[in-house]
Design a protein around this motif. Structure first.
Motif, PDB file in Angstrom:
ATOM      1  N   PRO A 214      -7.539  -1.361  13.728  1.00  0.00           N
ATOM      2  CA  PRO A 214      -7.520  -1.636  12.295  1.00  0.00           C
ATOM      3  C   PRO A 214      -6.497  -0.758  11.575  1.00  0.00           C
ATOM      4  N   LEU A 215      -6.062  -1.221  10.417  1.00  0.00           N
ATOM      5  CA  LEU A 215      -5.119  -0.465   9.593  1.00  0.00           C
ATOM      6  C   LEU A 215      -5.620   0.940   9.351  1.00  0.00           C
ATOM      7  N   ALA A 216      -4.708   1.885   9.417  1.00  0.00           N
ATOM      8  CA  ALA A 216      -5.063   3.230   8.984  1.00  0.00           C
ATOM      9  C   ALA A 216      -4.940   3.246   7.471  1.00  0.00           C
ATOM     10  N   LEU A 217      -6.013   3.625   6.778  1.00  0.00           N
ATOM     11  CA  LEU A 217      -5.955   3.645   5.322  1.00  0.00           C
ATOM     12  C   LEU A 217      -5.014   4.742   4.856  1.00  0.00           C
ATOM     13  N   GLU A 220      -4.856   7.739  -0.365  1.00  0.00           N
ATOM     14  CA  GLU A 220      -5.452   7.266  -1.624  1.00  0.00           C
ATOM     15  C   GLU A 220      -6.578   6.279  -1.365  1.00  0.00           C
ATOM     16  N   GLN A 221      -6.332   5.350  -0.456  1.00  0.00           N
ATOM     17  CA  GLN A 221      -7.362   4.362  -0.115  1.00  0.00           C
ATOM     18  C   GLN A 221      -8.599   5.064   0.443  1.00  0.00           C
ATOM     19  N   GLU A 222      -8.337   6.041   1.316  1.00  0.00           N
ATOM     20  CA  GLU A 222      -9.421   6.791   1.949  1.00  0.00           C
ATOM     21  C   GLU A 222     -10.298   7.459   0.888  1.00  0.00           C
ATOM     22  N   VAL A 245      -2.702  -0.317  -8.601  1.00  0.00           N
ATOM     23  CA  VAL A 245      -1.495  -1.079  -8.915  1.00  0.00           C
ATOM     24  C   VAL A 245      -1.375  -2.238  -7.925  1.00  0.00           C
ATOM     25  N   THR A 246      -0.596  -3.249  -8.280  1.00  0.00           N
ATOM     26  CA  THR A 246      -0.429  -4.416  -7.413  1.00  0.00           C
ATOM     27  C   THR A 246       0.114  -3.967  -6.053  1.00  0.00           C
ATOM     28  N   GLY A 247      -0.521  -4.423  -4.989  1.00  0.00           N
ATOM     29  CA  GLY A 247      -0.063  -4.055  -3.651  1.00  0.00           C
ATOM     30  C   GLY A 247      -0.552  -2.696  -3.185  1.00  0.00           C
ATOM     31  N   SER A 248      -1.588  -2.161  -3.856  1.00  0.00           N
ATOM     32  CA  SER A 248      -2.085  -0.847  -3.453  1.00  0.00           C
ATOM     33  C   SER A 248      -3.150  -0.967  -2.375  1.00  0.00           C
ATOM     34  N   GLY A 249      -3.488  -2.187  -1.964  1.00  0.00           N
ATOM     35  CA  GLY A 249      -4.431  -2.346  -0.868  1.00  0.00           C
ATOM     36  C   GLY A 249      -5.886  -2.337  -1.292  1.00  0.00           C
ATOM     37  N   LYS A 250      -6.186  -2.983  -2.409  1.00  0.00           N
ATOM     38  CA  LYS A 250      -7.572  -3.042  -2.882  1.00  0.00           C
ATOM     39  C   LYS A 250      -8.431  -3.893  -1.953  1.00  0.00           C
ATOM     40  N   THR A 251      -7.852  -4.967  -1.454  1.00  0.00           N
ATOM     41  CA  THR A 251      -8.639  -5.874  -0.620  1.00  0.00           C
ATOM     42  C   THR A 251      -9.186  -5.165   0.619  1.00  0.00           C
ATOM     43  N   GLU A 252      -8.372  -4.313   1.190  1.00  0.00           N
ATOM     44  CA  GLU A 252      -8.797  -3.552   2.365  1.00  0.00           C
ATOM     45  C   GLU A 252     -10.042  -2.715   2.042  1.00  0.00           C
ATOM     46  N   ILE A 253     -10.053  -2.171   0.842  1.00  0.00           N
ATOM     47  CA  ILE A 253     -11.215  -1.367   0.423  1.00  0.00           C
ATOM     48  C   ILE A 253     -12.443  -2.255   0.243  1.00  0.00           C
ATOM     49  N   ASP A 403       4.128   3.472   0.940  1.00  0.00           N
ATOM     50  CA  ASP A 403       5.143   4.005   0.034  1.00  0.00           C
ATOM     51  C   ASP A 403       6.116   2.962  -0.482  1.00  0.00           C
ATOM     52  N   ARG A 404       5.685   1.701  -0.506  1.00  0.00           N
ATOM     53  CA  ARG A 404       6.562   0.686  -1.078  1.00  0.00           C
ATOM     54  C   ARG A 404       6.654   0.921  -2.571  1.00  0.00           C
ATOM     55  N   PRO A 405       7.862   0.821  -3.126  1.00  0.00           N
ATOM     56  CA  PRO A 405       7.971   1.026  -4.572  1.00  0.00           C
ATOM     57  C   PRO A 405       7.478  -0.202  -5.331  1.00  0.00           C
ATOM     58  N   HIS A 580      -1.245 -13.518  -5.233  1.00  0.00           N
ATOM     59  CA  HIS A 580      -0.554 -13.887  -3.997  1.00  0.00           C
ATOM     60  C   HIS A 580       0.114 -12.700  -3.329  1.00  0.00           C
ATOM     61  N   ASP A 581       0.203 -12.780  -2.032  1.00  0.00           N
ATOM     62  CA  ASP A 581       0.839 -11.718  -1.245  1.00  0.00           C
ATOM     63  C   ASP A 581       1.900 -12.376  -0.360  1.00  0.00           C
ATOM     64  N   PHE A 582       3.090 -12.620  -0.943  1.00  0.00           N
ATOM     65  CA  PHE A 582       4.181 -13.246  -0.198  1.00  0.00           C
ATOM     66  C   PHE A 582       5.230 -12.178   0.090  1.00  0.00           C
TER      67      PHE A 582
HETATM   68  P1  ADP Z   1      -3.726  -5.520  -3.879  1.00  0.00           P
HETATM   69  O1  ADP Z   1      -4.906  -6.441  -3.819  1.00  0.00           O
HETATM   70  O2  ADP Z   1      -4.100  -4.135  -4.293  1.00  0.00           O
HETATM   71  O3  ADP Z   1      -2.576  -6.079  -4.656  1.00  0.00           O
HETATM   72  P2  ADP Z   1      -3.595  -6.020  -1.082  1.00  0.00           P
HETATM   73  O4  ADP Z   1      -4.967  -5.615  -0.761  1.00  0.00           O
HETATM   74  O5  ADP Z   1      -3.265  -7.458  -1.136  1.00  0.00           O
HETATM   75  O6  ADP Z   1      -3.151  -5.320  -2.436  1.00  0.00           O
HETATM   76  O7  ADP Z   1      -2.620  -5.286  -0.065  1.00  0.00           O
HETATM   77  C1  ADP Z   1      -1.231  -5.524  -0.071  1.00  0.00           C
HETATM   78  C2  ADP Z   1      -0.735  -5.631   1.362  1.00  0.00           C
HETATM   79  O8  ADP Z   1      -0.784  -4.352   2.008  1.00  0.00           O
HETATM   80  C3  ADP Z   1      -1.559  -6.565   2.213  1.00  0.00           C
HETATM   81  O9  ADP Z   1      -0.685  -7.329   2.988  1.00  0.00           O
HETATM   82  C4  ADP Z   1      -2.387  -5.640   3.087  1.00  0.00           C
HETATM   83  O10 ADP Z   1      -2.676  -6.207   4.331  1.00  0.00           O
HETATM   84  C5  ADP Z   1      -1.488  -4.435   3.245  1.00  0.00           C
HETATM   85  N1  ADP Z   1      -2.224  -3.184   3.433  1.00  0.00           N
HETATM   86  C6  ADP Z   1      -3.355  -2.809   2.805  1.00  0.00           C
HETATM   87  N2  ADP Z   1      -3.714  -1.560   3.189  1.00  0.00           N
HETATM   88  C7  ADP Z   1      -2.791  -1.135   4.072  1.00  0.00           C
HETATM   89  C8  ADP Z   1      -2.595   0.065   4.842  1.00  0.00           C
HETATM   90  N3  ADP Z   1      -3.441   1.084   4.730  1.00  0.00           N
HETATM   91  N4  ADP Z   1      -1.529   0.129   5.657  1.00  0.00           N
HETATM   92  C9  ADP Z   1      -0.668  -0.907   5.733  1.00  0.00           C
HETATM   93  N5  ADP Z   1      -0.775  -2.053   5.050  1.00  0.00           N
HETATM   94  C10 ADP Z   1      -1.820  -2.188   4.224  1.00  0.00           C
END
Ligand code: ADP
Ligand code: ZN
Length: 762
Positions: A214-217, A220-222, A245-253, A403-405, A580-582
């Motif tokens: 699984p992804l390493a958080l 910040e996510q941790e 912020v957009t793309g911060s990985g909320k869904t993973e949480i 660290d994506r801007p 969307h995540d494109f």
């Molecule tokens: P948000 O809902 O906050 O906009 P997402 O949850 O869609 O962001 O996450 C953006 C992208 O980053 C997704 O493709 C997701 O799979 C990826 N991602 C999330 N957490 C991590 C992580 N810890 N390491 C690498 N990629 C991640």
């Protein structure tokens, strides 16, 4: 004599009292369905309470039949519906109606069966013998069609559903003949239609979801997950805002938190704004939890919804993902509710009961000692205020993953552009060259204009006549005619009302003065698409708005084509701005950032800030950095400035100051009352009476009555509309006063729309 309160399916009505006169039978439990008489009809109602007293006049009719011995709706959901009916001032039947699965009022069976046909051993032998040229089965050979059908049936050992066979050209007669000859057998099977497979969630997850390992958080996510886990573990009601912020990985949480709660033996509910527009969250939930997931949303067929609902009711799932009405899912061990993109306006239902899915989720969690996580990059003012005051916990993700801007945002002042390039510019020079650049680099672009159609108005240059809707006080929007060869006279233009769907062909000459000088003004997504096609003839361009995706499945197919890289530039309304995540989108263009700023709505700045921040958030989610170019007439407006900087905290402070100064929510509560009438005078008269009746309560303090005044949409679908507002600190006072006033004027109830905590005030 025993009495029960029953919710019946009639608008605005409170529960009714019925008599249960079978002396030896047990009372039907709260949540059970009963047949009761209503006027000259007999309807299916739901038991709300037991201990109802005999009605004052002593008259109560008898329950006709008890349909359930066990609660059909869990009593906790019945209680939630009672809260909804009271808070949003709807009828109890309206509220129960949204909680019931399709068909609940028609049938008593809790599941459906389908007929499955399988080839028998005998049938397989026939197939073999036919294939080897051996003598056919006793008495007769197989026709080509029968052979084909048997082959089809023999392939999956369990056989095929009748419906599938029918789709493949094998009808009932043919099957019956095979059965009569002992070559096939039919059996009944419980049939849970799986909407994930049936294509309701077509768009595939864009990246592999079953990651191993699984992804390493991120750190910040941790940290965020740790704080939220602690709240979940506490097993008490609490609300947390997850602002990331957009793309911060909320869904993973969300996923990990849901998993944790399920391991504790509880259930999780994940609410998303519009499933078709946010397929990634639903698909990820599905990938993570497999068959322990059920889905509930209005794009499912009735059959699918029904099946999914009953799976939840039987306790077969750990996680439910769905749109706002999923908040009423019959879960009994709820431990966590996630409201993704909590600021999204589609959580508000714009018909009775006018509830807000997020707010109902919070109430539901409070009844059940669960944790609510409200996730957004751009939280609503209401939610952020509660987080600021400490009522909600607040967890923040400041950075994107890896660290994506964030996309860099540039403003283009369209006043300057018009001055230099002429007034017909749609796509300014900077945006055009950025699109060109993406096409060369084989990257993708999203272009937003939150207004559909080709032109926003038609008028005669000679006499000034404009094309207005005959039913609504709006001008008609010009669309290119949908089908058929464009007619020379009309050039294939249709003028349509976006509220009532009235449509007419645009004539070649003015209807009033016959001058052939009809002119179109303003523009929408169709024109942007056309300009792009002219400018970039080799690019693959598509449009995504409500007109483009009327056909079922069209939206999903567009999104998956874009995801697969088959489209270079996607033009659309706010539908393209959602979660969307494109990863290959590196450019977002906004054609007119100020479309929403002109609306007579105190939330205009908030909506504009959210839309711009969200759409900019679609860029640069992959390896390559993203850029957004925002064309605007008001580059100095704070909502546009701060969206460019993607500075949510600054926007919140600024906007709150405005709401304080103007006394708008979230500083006060608002109730909107719209009175409809056949004439304006009638509507105004009724509204004035109603507002007047509230006067004494208002004078005792607590709230103010503003209006009545013509509603911004003063005519809608042929009715005239007058509105007034109640504004005050305590909703309960306003509600009680309004209830009393309406009870005293029963003839007004039908013509008044009461909207508590309105989201749109047009
Ligand atoms: P948000 O809902 O906050 O906009 P997402 O949850 O869609 O962001 O996450 C953006 C992208 O980053 C997704 O493709 C997701 O799979 C990826 N991602 C999330 N957490 C991590 C992580 N810890 N390491 C690498 N990629 C991640
Ligand atoms: Zn209309």
């Amino acid at each position: 004599m025993r009495f029960i309160s029953v919710a019946v399916p009639v608008p605005y009505l409170a529960s009714l009292t019925y008599r249960f006169s079978e002396p030896h039978a047990a009372l039907p439990p709260v949540g059970a369905r009963v047949r009761v008489p209503l006027g000259s009809r007999s309807v299916t109602g739901l038991v709300i309470a037991h201990d109802a007293d005999a009605p004052e006049d002593g008259e109560a009719r008898d329950v006709e039949a008890v349909l359930d011995r066990e609660p059909f709706l869990p009593p906790s959901v019945v209680a939630l519906c009672e809260w909804v009916a009271d808070y949003y001032m709807s009828g109890i039947g309206d509220a129960i109606g949204v909680a019931l699965p399709p068909g609940a009022r028609r049938q008593t069976s809790s599941f459906r069966t389908s007929r499955v046909v399988a080839a028998t051993a005998h049938g397989l032998a026939a197939l073999d013998s036919g294939a080897t040229g051996a003598p056919p089965l006793p008495g007769r050979g197989l026709t080509a069609k029968q052979r084909a059908a048997l082959e089809m049936l023999a392939a999956p050992a369990v056989g095929l559903p009748m419906a599938t066979l029918r789709d493949r050209g094998v009808g009932g007669d043919l099957v019956r003949r095979l059965v009569a000859h002992g070559l096939a057998a039919i059996r009944q099977e419980r049939d849970d239609r799986d909407p994930f497979e049936a294509g309701a969630m077509h768009a595939p997850p864009l990246r592999p979801v079953d990651r191993d390992p699984p992804l390493a958080l991120t750190a910040e996510q941790e940290a965020a997950l740790d704080r939220l886990s602690a709240l979940a573990d506490a097993g008490r009601f609490s609300v947390a805002l997850l602002r990331g912020v957009t793309g911060s990985g909320k869904t993973e949480i969300y996923m990990r938190l849901a998993d944790r709660v399920c391991r504790m033996g509880k259930q999780a509910l994940v609410l998303v704004p519009e499933i078709a527009l946010t397929p990634s969250v639903a698909a990820r939930v599905r990938a993570a939890f497999g068959s322990r997931v059920a889905v509930q949303h209005s794009a499912l067929s009735d059959g699918e919804r029904h099946d999914q609902w009953h799976r939840i009711r039987r306790g077969e799932v750990d996680v439910v993902v769905g749109t706002r009405s999923a908040v009423f899912s019959p879960l009994t061990r709820l431990g966590l509710v996630i409201v993704d993109e909590e600021h999204d306006t589609s959580y508000k239902q714009e018909e009775a009961p006018r509830y807000h899915g997020r707010d109902v989720a919070i109430v539901r969690a409070s009844h059940g000692q669960a944790l609510v996580v409200l996730g957004s990059a751009t939280p609503s003012m209401e939610t952020c205020q509660h987080a600021t005051s400490g009522k909600y916990a607040c967890v923040v993700l400041e950075r994107r993953v890896l660290d994506r801007p964030l996309a860099s945002v540039r403003l283009v002042n369209m006043r300057a552009e018009y001055a230099e390039e002429g007034p017909d510019v749609v796509i300014g020079r900077e945006l055009a060259s950025a699109v060109d650049d993406r096409l060369h680099r084989r990257e993708q672009a999203l272009i937003l204009l939150n207004r559909r159609g080709y032109a926003t108005a038609v008028f005669c240059r000679q006499c000034g006549d404009t094309f207005e809707c005959p039913n609504c006080s709006v001008s008609l929007t010009v669309h290119r005619a949908r089908a058929g060869p464009p007619r020379a006279a009309s050039k294939g233009w249709t003028a349509r009302c976006h509220y009532c769907n009235y449509a007419m062909t645009v004539p070649a000459a003015c209807r009033k003065c016959a001058a052939p000088y009809l002119e179109q003004a303003g523009f929408g997504t169709e024109k942007v698409e056309q300009h792009l096609r002219e400018r970039f003839p080799d690019a693959r361009i598509a449009r995504l708005d409500r007109d483009a995706v009327r056909r079922r499945g069209a939206l999903a197919s567009l999104l998956s084509r874009f995801a697969a890289g088959e489209i270079d530039v996607l033009v659309g309304t706010q539908m393209i701005a959602k979660g969307h995540d494109f990863p290959r989108v590196t450019l977002v263009g906004v054609i007119s950032a100020d479309v929403g700023l002109g609306l007579a709505d105190f939330r205009a700045a908030e909506r504009t800030f959210q839309l711009l921040t969200q759409v900019a958030g679609r860029a640069g989610r992959g390896e390559r950095a993203g850029e957004a170019i925002v064309q605007t007439l008001y580059p100095e407006h704070y909502s546009i400035q701060l969206a460019c900087r993607q500075d949510y905290p600054a926007f919140f402070e600024r906007e709150l100051a405005y709401r304080r100064a103007m006394r708008y929510p979230p500083v006060v509560a608002l109730v909107n009352v719209i009175v409809r009438g056949r004439t304006f005078a009638a509507a105004m008269h009724t509204a004035t009476d109603l507002a007047h009746a509230l006067g004494p309560s208002a004078a005792r303090g607590g709230f103010a009555v503003l209006g009545p005044a013509p509603a911004p949409l003063v005519r809608l679908r042929g009715e005239h509309r007058v509105q007034f507002f109640l504004k005050g600190a305590r909703r309960a006072d306003m509600r009680e006063a309004l209830k009393a006033a309406l009870a005293a004027m029963p003839h007004v109830r039908r013509r008044a729309t009461v909207d508590v905590d309105p989201v749109s005030i047009l």
